[in-house]
Design an enzyme around this catalytic site. Structure first.
Site, PDB file in Angstrom:
ATOM      1  N   GLU A  40       0.133  23.401   8.981  1.00  0.00           N
ATOM      2  CA  GLU A  40      -0.719  23.256   7.580  1.00  0.00           C
ATOM      3  C   GLU A  40      -0.869  21.714   7.293  1.00  0.00           C
ATOM      4  OE1 GLU A  40       1.305  24.548   4.154  1.00  0.00           O
ATOM      5  OE2 GLU A  40      -0.629  24.981   3.120  1.00  0.00           O
ATOM      6  N   LYS A 111      -7.407  28.638   2.644  1.00  0.00           N
ATOM      7  CA  LYS A 111      -6.120  29.389   2.192  1.00  0.00           C
ATOM      8  C   LYS A 111      -6.408  30.112   0.894  1.00  0.00           C
ATOM      9  CE  LYS A 111      -1.426  27.819   1.432  1.00  0.00           C
ATOM     10  NZ  LYS A 111      -0.593  26.683   1.096  1.00  0.00           N
ATOM     11  N   CYS A 146       0.633  29.157   5.336  1.00  0.00           N
ATOM     12  CA  CYS A 146       1.984  29.064   4.522  1.00  0.00           C
ATOM     13  C   CYS A 146       2.055  29.925   3.494  1.00  0.00           C
ATOM     14  CB  CYS A 146       1.766  27.453   3.979  1.00  0.00           C
ATOM     15  SG  CYS A 146       3.483  26.851   3.758  1.00  0.00           S
TER      16      CYS A 146
HETATM   17  N1  LIG Z   1       2.819  24.604   1.603  1.00  0.00           N
HETATM   18  C1  LIG Z   1       3.024  26.062   0.999  1.00  0.00           C
HETATM   19  O1  LIG Z   1       2.401  26.933   1.032  1.00  0.00           O
HETATM   20  C2  LIG Z   1       4.593  25.697   0.384  1.00  0.00           C
HETATM   21  C3  LIG Z   1       4.914  27.437   0.415  1.00  0.00           C
HETATM   22  C4  LIG Z   1       6.290  27.183  -0.088  1.00  0.00           C
HETATM   23  O2  LIG Z   1       7.121  26.426  -0.257  1.00  0.00           O
HETATM   24  C5  LIG Z   1       6.931  28.740  -0.360  1.00  0.00           C
HETATM   25  O3  LIG Z   1       6.282  29.740   0.014  1.00  0.00           O
HETATM   26  O4  LIG Z   1       8.254  28.599  -0.668  1.00  0.00           O
END
Ligand SMILES: NC(=O)CCC(=O)C(=O)O
Length: 264
Positions: A40, A111, A146
């Site tokens: 990502e 996303k 993510c």
């Molecule tokens: N970039 C993100 O979506 C980080 C997600 C995260 O840190 C978490 O779900 O814990």
């Protein structure tokens, strides 16, 4: 299907241009793989919030150009991770790009679940609304990014749309690494699907990244797991195992939909 997950180190010390060129070279080195996956927001770093606006690019911007060429040079399907996309008529989006071996943009995914609660990505970027799957020669990939990993209903929607390989680029922090591994395995087991989850290494914006990209089979077994640093994780997966698992242990068929609301 041979897959290579490129767990890129995203450090503040390297410029976006230099990282873009370096990643393009790494993709070219994967000739012979069927599918290459990037993390990502690897141009900026997923936690480098001030850089989202300054480094945002149109869909067909410099990262698109570099990755389309790298995919066609290597002759691979390339999930190029995500970019901060500047929509000319709207907000920024955290948008993933999937290229064919001819370098054609085959799918994009914005996303859906933005991270940060009342700050960071959650306020700086718009939310996608659409589930996205794409047909590769031997698999149907379902796209997620993510923080989406924490929302099982999204993955069930992808499976209902035919996905058998769930591809998840991420910029997951070290401090929640246990959640990363646990959730990747949970999504694989409950959906009886392969999970290919590719994170970042390094430290950007003061946030050490977890690394530990992971490939999980439809039974929940970990086929490969990276360490904390920059690394290429290469693995062969037999996509036929998805149908076999769903047939031998047909839990997905036992879903009960449309349950009544709890009585008060
Ligand atoms: N970039 C993100 O979506 C980080 C997600 C995260 O840190 C978490 O779900 O814990």
């Amino acid at each position: 299907m041979r897959a290579s997950l490129l767990q890129i180190a995203v450090d503040d010390t390297e410029s976006v241009d230099s990282r873009r060129q370096r990643v393009a070279s790494l993709v070219r080195e994967q000739a012979g793989a069927d599918l290459v996956v990037l993390p990502e927001l690897w141009t900026t770093g997923a936690f480098a919030y001030p850089d989202f606006a300054t480094e945002a690019e149109p869909l067909e911007g410099p990262t698109y150009e570099a990755m389309a060429k790298a995919a066609s040079d290597a002759g691979v399907w390339l999930h190029a991770g995500s970019i901060p996309e500047r929509d000319p008529d709207g907000p920024l989006y955290n948008t993933s790009l999937l290229f064919s071996p001819a370098g054609e943009l085959t799918a994009t995914y914005r996303k859906i679940h933005r991270f940060g609660f009342d700050k960071g990505e959650a306020v700086l970027m718009g939310a996608g609304r659409d589930l996205v799957t794409a047909r590769l020669p031997n698999a149907t990939v379902g796209l997620a990014t993510c923080y989406d990993l924490r929302f099982p209903e999204l993955f069930r929607g992808l499976v209902d749309a035919g996905a058998d390989v769930l591809v998840i680029p991420a910029g997951w922090p070290e401090r929640r690494r246990e959640h990363w591994t646990l959730l990747a395995r949970a999504r694989a087991v409950e959906n009886q699907s392969f999970v290919l989850a590719c994170g970042t290494a390094g430290t950007h914006a003061g946030v050490p990244q977890a690394g530990h990209s992971i490939v999980v089979d439809p039974w929940g077994d970990v086929l490969a797991e990276a360490g904390p640093g920059e690394e290429t994780l290469t693995v062969s997966i037999d996509v036929g195992k998805v149908a076999a698992t769903r047939e031998q242990f047909p839990a997905l068929k036992d879903r009960v939909l449309g349950l009544a609301e709890p009585r008060r």
